[in-house]
Write a protein that holds these residues in place. Structure first.
Motif, PDB file in Angstrom:
ATOM      1  N   VAL A 105       0.844  -1.209   0.000  1.00 26.90           N
ATOM      2  CA  VAL A 105       0.000   0.000   0.000  1.00 26.90           C
ATOM      3  C   VAL A 105       0.873   1.250   0.000  1.00 26.90           C
ATOM      4  N   LEU A 145       2.381   1.740  -3.401  1.00 23.58           N
ATOM      5  CA  LEU A 145       1.407   2.316  -4.334  1.00 23.58           C
ATOM      6  C   LEU A 145       1.272   3.813  -4.085  1.00 23.58           C
ATOM      7  N   HIS A 146       1.189   4.178  -2.804  1.00 25.46           N
ATOM      8  CA  HIS A 146       1.008   5.587  -2.442  1.00 25.46           C
ATOM      9  C   HIS A 146       2.162   6.412  -2.998  1.00 25.46           C
ATOM     10  N   ARG A 173      -8.793   4.126 -10.049  1.00 24.68           N
ATOM     11  CA  ARG A 173      -8.665   4.083  -8.579  1.00 24.68           C
ATOM     12  C   ARG A 173      -9.663   3.114  -7.943  1.00 24.68           C
ATOM     13  N   LYS A 215      -3.954   6.778   4.009  1.00 23.96           N
ATOM     14  CA  LYS A 215      -3.141   7.744   3.235  1.00 23.96           C
ATOM     15  C   LYS A 215      -3.437   7.600   1.740  1.00 23.96           C
ATOM     16  N   LEU A 216      -3.585   6.328   1.307  1.00 28.31           N
ATOM     17  CA  LEU A 216      -3.843   6.077  -0.106  1.00 28.31           C
ATOM     18  C   LEU A 216      -5.218   6.650  -0.491  1.00 28.31           C
TER      19      LEU A 216
END
Length: 1346
Positions: free
Chosen positions: A368, A371-372, A384, A412-413
């Motif tokens: 994750v 990705l972020h 998304r 956060k993502l």
């Protein structure tokens, strides 16, 4: 004791000091008159020789430590001298001691290099010492020279970077030593050692040697480039595999192995390989990860094992990259296209991500965060939702077992991808896409629920409020959403509340009710409603999260187990609903729930159902396995097969319909162990041959032998005779049998040999006929029913079916007593009667006594099948087609009987026509299979026992998925194969295909069947292009209504299939045809598939590349031209067609040709050997009139970039590609080819270098597959070198050739071949002997005197 030793050392030291002082002592007179004295050389020499003797006396000690201490003392005294002349004298004495063998050169060099006084500022001492080393190093053994080289390089590091006139001489003295060590003519140590040391000391260029040495070291490493080139596979870094479903067997995965931390190839030796080979092979890993069903291959590639939860960071990074790619692609796609290519991509990705995180190879928070960090600054609105959907799959399934902190990075993502301030709207719930659009709100609901259980507070973000309220309202409202049509609200509720037990049971309950039916019974005991027949559609299943699917499959398994235990007599109370069977089979395609899915099915559910003797459920579960589940790993198939073998032996299961079900399921399992499956299982078989072999069914064991024969023949492996023999011995112990000659002719040698050594007793058919007539006389003469029953139901004389047939033949009826006897005999024992009956029948028709009419014979058999329901057609034909007929004539009669049985009566033909017309094999797209199935069974009811029997058999079991047409397909495969073995009956085969070929519409592996058939019977079919065409037309043509155009063969080939016979046989495809075929393969492997989009979970092959490979092979094998023409045309695609291939892509084309040729039978791919032979013997090669070196012309990159003559480099590249993808059996032909064909032709150095380029890269593969091969090739190389050494006066490239021989020694053979090569090396010219002396430990003196 210590004091004594110290005393001896001190004594020696003082003696040395005295001698040195004596040598240096100068009389006062000498000092005073030093300018006037004349020094006489003779006196000086005499004086020195006296000291030499004294020094010799001190140094001549057996103790090495004493010697060393004395040398160090001597050097320390010498180092402080300011008089260079005296210093030279002193060091000269040491040199003499070395030359007279008092001191060892190695010890003296070591003492000098470790002497504290050896510093460059002490210039005279430094220079004289290095000059001394240069003079005596020839006497050091090669391992010592390596240490001296290290010492010299370390000393070089102490020299200043800026050299001026005061330090240059020191550098020069040191440089001379290193230069002399590096001198290949002096050959002080194997050059291979030097290059290894240099490469090891300066890896990845992170520190440097002194700049003055840099050129020397670089030039030396560069001189190994040719050797590295000879052991590198051309285009290695651009080779890509086709991911097969069952993964690669261990020995085939070796070429693809990567280091799990760096993703680099493991290359042998520290050679200066090409940069491309030393980089992380990201493209290769990514290619594999992108393929559906690539899990097994990926784990074996990286050497990851499920037992050890080792995190693989490289894998995490690639997963992140792969998730961002379809996000970018989604931006270009149209919202309305629900089944776009990215749709499949996301399905596959979520499966990969979940699997890798669950088994611990990747970590969720890291993915994750990765990705972020990668998505910052990208504005990807469309992708998304899909990304969140993938993450929701994992979160919902694991949030209950892990702390909340593991999942916080997702917040956060969310902030990054959903920056909107306004609430997001509720999507349209009639489209499957809505489950993705609301994935983010579902994630938050799981987070909130988890926070609540950990007593933490979290609030739903503002922009998700509207969606959240919609879900809450939907959950609490009274009107229940349906599952019918396109309404995804239930799926949304399940996804959102799956971790919230109090709410979850409501939407899940609705789903369960549509599958199980209402659980309440009516007061009168009948079920309330008929059982549901409509399964959940794949769209609904795809829109449920993994967590929901797991709980659904869990409910189904529990429900079925409960049904199985239900012993009430209410009709239908222990039957599964058709909807449940179909939905359960659809759930089993999700590989990410394998442990609950297929594993639970085989290891828990089936054994439980069997224990409860719930035959109806068992039958339907086995049918589900046969007709519904497409991709199952071979080890599960083997487990199931061994379970079925043990089930069949249970007395309670001795019932016709069940025995038939066991037999047909086992038959499908055995035939589906495709060639790679057989290979994979060979290792298992050795440990437990019992699991594959049936204890009493001769038919199943025969089919196993046929499958094994095909597997061994097609992959060429299995010649590890032990495993094969073990299996065959078990088969022959359980069911001894013979084979017809025409079948044996097609077997691979290892099987032929086994059956000739282990003959089974032959059936005496004359005797059989007599026994039948004798029994028939008894039957007609006995009057008492009880006597008849007791006489004919005695086990041991299985002739009862023969009698029944004779009864019908003679009297057109069956005496009712016969049915009682049949009951007594029982279903299992009837198989033996059936075998005797088949033998009797063939004999009767071949040798008609007074000529019973063959048609009448067949009518009587048809009565046994269709009128009296004693045996089914599939079982009878299977038995008949597998009977051995030692007489060729009988074999033809047998096939003729089968043809009449299938085509003369209309029973099977009518059923097949109706079934094919009304149904589609694409069961996953249908919701009314059961209706059509029931209609068919009402029109053609199946009975598995004579109606006259008293029901001791139990009534027929209601089935949902199978019927006689489907059961007949695997039998038909075997019938077609028998027809192909006997050339005289090919016309009859054409008739059979015409009348029943359309059944192939329902074959579960039509292309594989064609591929296996054309491959295994290649030599039988080579000169029958029309028959091949007929076969391909029948199988692929049967699917034309189901599949979209272009799903398999090319348009050009379709045209050929439609031509009339005269035109068809004269068609010869041109080079453009082959170019377009290879282009299709290249594009498909690069991700631009030419085939229509399809659901790979239900396809015969697991991904587009595998599908493309096999349809291409089928097409190539069906062409009306000989194999060598096809093979040569494929090679010409590159050797002549390179002008139209983009030069950046040439390697991908070569890779594709390699893959295809390795998948074709030998006559197709061995043309590469003919090409090599042609090249190596042609005039250009022998006379070598080119201005370029062979190392330039044999390098594909060089010839491509500089546009040089490329016939050599392209042929090498093609050979490497074919061998790279070759199976074990194919690669083993290479050493034989080198030994028998190439070696006799080699007469020049250039030819030898070409041969080294050819086999050098494959030594590693030979070593792992068959180490003897490396030795054979090595011996061949030495002998060829000796041959060339005699015939050619001047050799230009002896260094690269010697480097290769050392590489082979240190990486593969060690000292095992020392004796064999010594005799060869002793006969070579001195320059070669000097270089190769370390392989056999020759002395320099021996070489010079020679």
């Amino acid at each position: 004791m210590l004091t004594t030793t110290n005393f001896i050392f001190t004594m020696a030291d003082s003696q040395v000091a005295n001698i040195v002082n004596e040598i240096l002592r100068v009389e006062t007179v000498e000092e005073a008159f030093s300018c006037f004295l004349v020094h006489k050389q003779d006196q000086e020499n005499e004086r020195l020789s006296v000291y030499q003797k004294k020094l010799c006396a001190v140094m001549s000690t057996p103790s090495a430590d004493l010697q060393e201490s004395a040398i160090r003392q001597y050097l320390t005294l010498t180092a402080v001298l300011t008089n260079r002349y005296k210093m030279k004298q002193l060091l000269g004495l040491l040199e003499n001691l070395v030359n007279t063998n008092v001191l060892q050169a190695r010890m003296l060099c070591d003492c000098i290099l470790t002497s504290e006084k050896l510093v460059y500022k002490n210039s005279d001492y430094w220079i004289e010492c290095f000059n001394l080393i240069r003079r005596i190093i020839g006497g050091v053994d090669y391992k010592g020279v390596r240490e001296i080289m290290k010492g010299c390089r370390e000393k070089a590091q102490t020299l200043p970077v800026r050299l001026n006139s005061s330090t240059m001489p020191q550098m020069k003295a040191l440089y001379n030593v290193i230069e002399y060590i590096f001198d290949r003519n002096a050959s002080l140590l194997p050059a291979y050692f030097i290059v290894t040391e240099i490469q090891k000391d300066y890896p990845d260029n992170n520190h440097w040697p002194h700049w003055q040495l840099a050129k020397l070291l670089t030039m030396f490493v560069e001189s190994f480039k040719p050797c590295a080139q000879m052991v590198s596979i051309i285009g290695h870094s651009q080779m890509l595999p086709v991911v097969e479903f069952s993964g690669y067997a261990d020995h085939l995965i070796n070429p693809w192995r990567l280091d799990p931390t760096t993703l680099k190839f493991s290359l042998k030796g520290n050679l200066p390989y090409d940069d491309e080979l030393l980089k992380p092979q990201i493209a290769l890993l990514r290619h594999v990860l992108q393929q559906p069903y690539s899990r097994d291959m990926m784990c074996s590639m990286l050497g990851l094992q499920k037992q050890h939860k080792q995190r693989c960071i490289a894998l995490e990074d690639q997963l992140v990259e792969l998730m961002i790619l379809p996000m970018e692609r989604s931006e270009q796609e149209n919202e309305d296209d629900e089944m776009s290519s990215t749709h499949w991509c996301w399905l596959h990705l979520s499966s990969q991500v979940i699997y890798l995180i669950l088994i611990g190879f990747a970590s969720f928070p890291n993915i994750v965060m990765g990705l972020h960090n990668k998505l910052i600054g990208h504005d990807l609105k469309k992708g998304r939702d899909h990304l969140m959907w993938v993450l929701l799959q994992f979160i919902s399934g694991s949030i209950q077992r892990n702390p909340l902190s593991n999942f916080l990075p997702i917040i956060k993502l969310h902030e990054l991808l959903y920056p909107e301030k306004e609430p997001l709207p509720v999507p349209d719930c009639t489209r499957a896409h809505c489950t993705h659009q609301m994935a983010v709100v579902c994630i938050w609901m799981h987070l909130l629920k988890k926070a609540e259980s950990e007593h933490k507070t979290m609030t739903m973000p503002q922009n998700l409020k509207v969606q959240y309220e919609f879900l809450q309202h939907l959950m609490t409202s009274n009107n229940t959403p349906t599952l019918m049509g396109s309404d995804y609200r239930i799926a949304l509720l399940c996804n959102a509340y799956s971790t919230n037990q109090e709410y979850y049971s409501r939407p899940m309950g609705i789903i369960i009710e549509t599958l199980f039916g209402s659980q309440k019974a009516m007061p009168n005991g009948n079920p309330a409603t008929p059982l549901p027949t409509v399964p959940l559609s794949m769209c609904i299943l795809d829109s449920l999260t993994l967590h929901c699917k797991m709980s659904l499959i869990h409910s189904i398994v529990t429900h079925v187990a409960k049904l199985a235990q239900n012993k009430t007599n209410i009709p239908g109370s222990n039957m599964m609903a058709p909807a449940l069977v179909e939905t359960y089979s659809r759930l089993l395609v999700y590989t990410e729930i394998e442990s609950l899915g297929i594993k639970g099915f085989i290891n828990q559910l089936l054994p439980n159902v069997f224990k409860s003797h719930a035959w109806g459920i068992l039958h339907n579960l086995l049918d589900m396995f046969s007709y519904r589940i497409h991709h199952i790993q071979p080890h599960y198939r083997v487990t199931l097969l061994s379970n079925i073998h043990s089930l069949a032996a249970y007395p309670q299961a001795n019932q016709n319909q069940l025995q038939l079900c066991f037999e047909s399921t086992a038959l499908r399992l055995i035939t589906s162990l495709g060639s790679s499956g057989v290979q994979l299982q060979m290792s298992r078989v050795v440990s437990e041959p019992k699991s594959l072999v049936s204890s009493e069914s001769e038919e199943l064991n025969r089919v196993l032998v046929l499958t094994l024969a095909r597997g061994i023949y097609m992959t060429g492996a299995g010649n590890d005779g032990a495993a094969v023999k073990e299996l065959l011995t078990t088969i022959m112990t359980n069911t001894p049998h013979l084979w017809s000659q025409h079948t044996l002719q097609c077997f691979p040698p290892v099987l032929v040999e086994f059956f000739s050594q282990n003959p089974a007793p032959k059936e005496n058919k004359q005797l059989l006929k007599k026994s039948v007539e004798e029994e028939y006389r008894k039957w007609t003469s006995m009057a008492n029913d009880n006597d008849i029953i007791s006489h004919f139901s005695v086990p041991g004389t299985p002739l009862f079916l023969c009698l029944l047939w004779k009864m019908i033949f003679e009297t057109n009826r069956i005496n009712p007593i016969a049915f009682k006897i049949l009951e007594r005999i029982g279903a299992r024992a009837l198989s033996a009667h059936l075998r005797k009956f088949c033998d009797y029948l063939v004999f009767e028709v071949t040798n008609p006594a007074g000529g019973p009419h063959i048609n009448k014979c067949v009518d009587a058999i048809n009565d046994i099948i269709w009128k009296y329901n004693i045996v089914t057609i599939d079982r009878l034909v299977l038995c008949l087609v597998l009977r051995p007929n030692p007489d060729g004539n009988e074999s033809q009669v047998c096939l003729y009987i089968i043809q009449l049985l299938l085509l003369k009566g209309s029973e099977l033909r009518n059923r097949a026509q109706d079934f094919v017309k009304e149904n589609s094999p694409e069961h996953w797209k249908q919701n009314n299979w059961y209706e059509r199935h029931s209609t068919f069974h009402r029109k053609y009811p199946e009975k598995f026992a004579p109606e006259e029997t008293s029901g001791a058999y139990g009534g027929p079991i209601p089935v949902y998925l199978s019927n006689v047409c489907l059961r007949f397909i695997p039998v038909m495969d075997i019938v077609v194969h028998r027809y192909l073995e006997i050339p005289q009956v090919s016309k009859n085969l054409e008739q059979l295909l015409e009348h029943l070929g359309y059944l192939y519409k329902f074959h579960d592996r039509p292309v594989t069947f064609l591929y296996n058939t054309l491959h295994y019977y290649e030599s039988k079919l080579r000169d029958k292009p029309l028959l091949k065409r007929k076969l391909v037309n029948a199988v692929l043509g049967s699917l034309k209504d189901v599949r979209s155009a272009g799903w398999a063969t090319t348009e050009t080939f379709q045209t050929y299939l439609a031509k009339n016979e005269v035109e068809a046989t004269t068609w010869a495809p041109d080079l453009n045809y082959y170019l377009s075929l290879i282009n299709r393969m290249v594009d498909t492997m690069m991700g631009n598939s030419h085939f229509p989009n399809t659901d790979w979970r239900f396809n015969e092959y697991p991904n587009p590349s595998a599908h493309c490979l096999y349809v291409t092979c089928v097409e190539l094998m069906s062409l009306p031209v000989t194999p060598n023409i096809v093979g040569n045309s494929l090679l010409d695609v590159v050797t002549k067609g390179f002008v139209v291939i983009p030069s950046t892509k040439i390697q991908l084309w070569i890779n594709a040709i390699g893959i295809i040729m390795a998948a074709l039978p030998d006559p197709y791919w061995t043309v590469i050997h003919d090409r090599i032979l042609e090249l190596i013997t042609n005039n250009d090669m022998v006379e070598w009139s080119y201005p370029h070196t062979p190392f330039q012309l044999f390098n594909l990159t060089t010839t491509n970039d500089a546009m040089l003559e490329n016939k050599y480099s392209l042929t090498l590249a093609l050979a490497h590609a074919v061998w790279y993808h070759a199976g074990a059996g194919q690669i083993m032909q290479v050493p034989t080819f080198v030994k028998d064909k190439i070696s006799p032709e080699i007469r020049t150095e250039m030819q030898l270098i070409f041969l080294c380029h050819l086999v050098g890269p494959y030594l590693q593969r030979f070593n792992s597959d068959l180490s003897r091969a490396v030795m054979d090739i090595t011996i061949a190389l030495y002998e060829l070198l000796a041959h060339i050494d005699k015939t050619q006066p001047h050799l230009q490239y002896i260094d690269p050739i010697c480097d290769l021989l050392y590489h082979i020694k240190y990486m593969f053979v060690g000292d095992t071949m020392k004796n064999e090569v010594e005799s060869v090396i002793r006969k070579l010219r001195p320059a070669l002997q000097m270089r190769l002396r370390f392989i056999t430990h020759l002395n320099v003196e021996q070489i010079n005197t020679a």
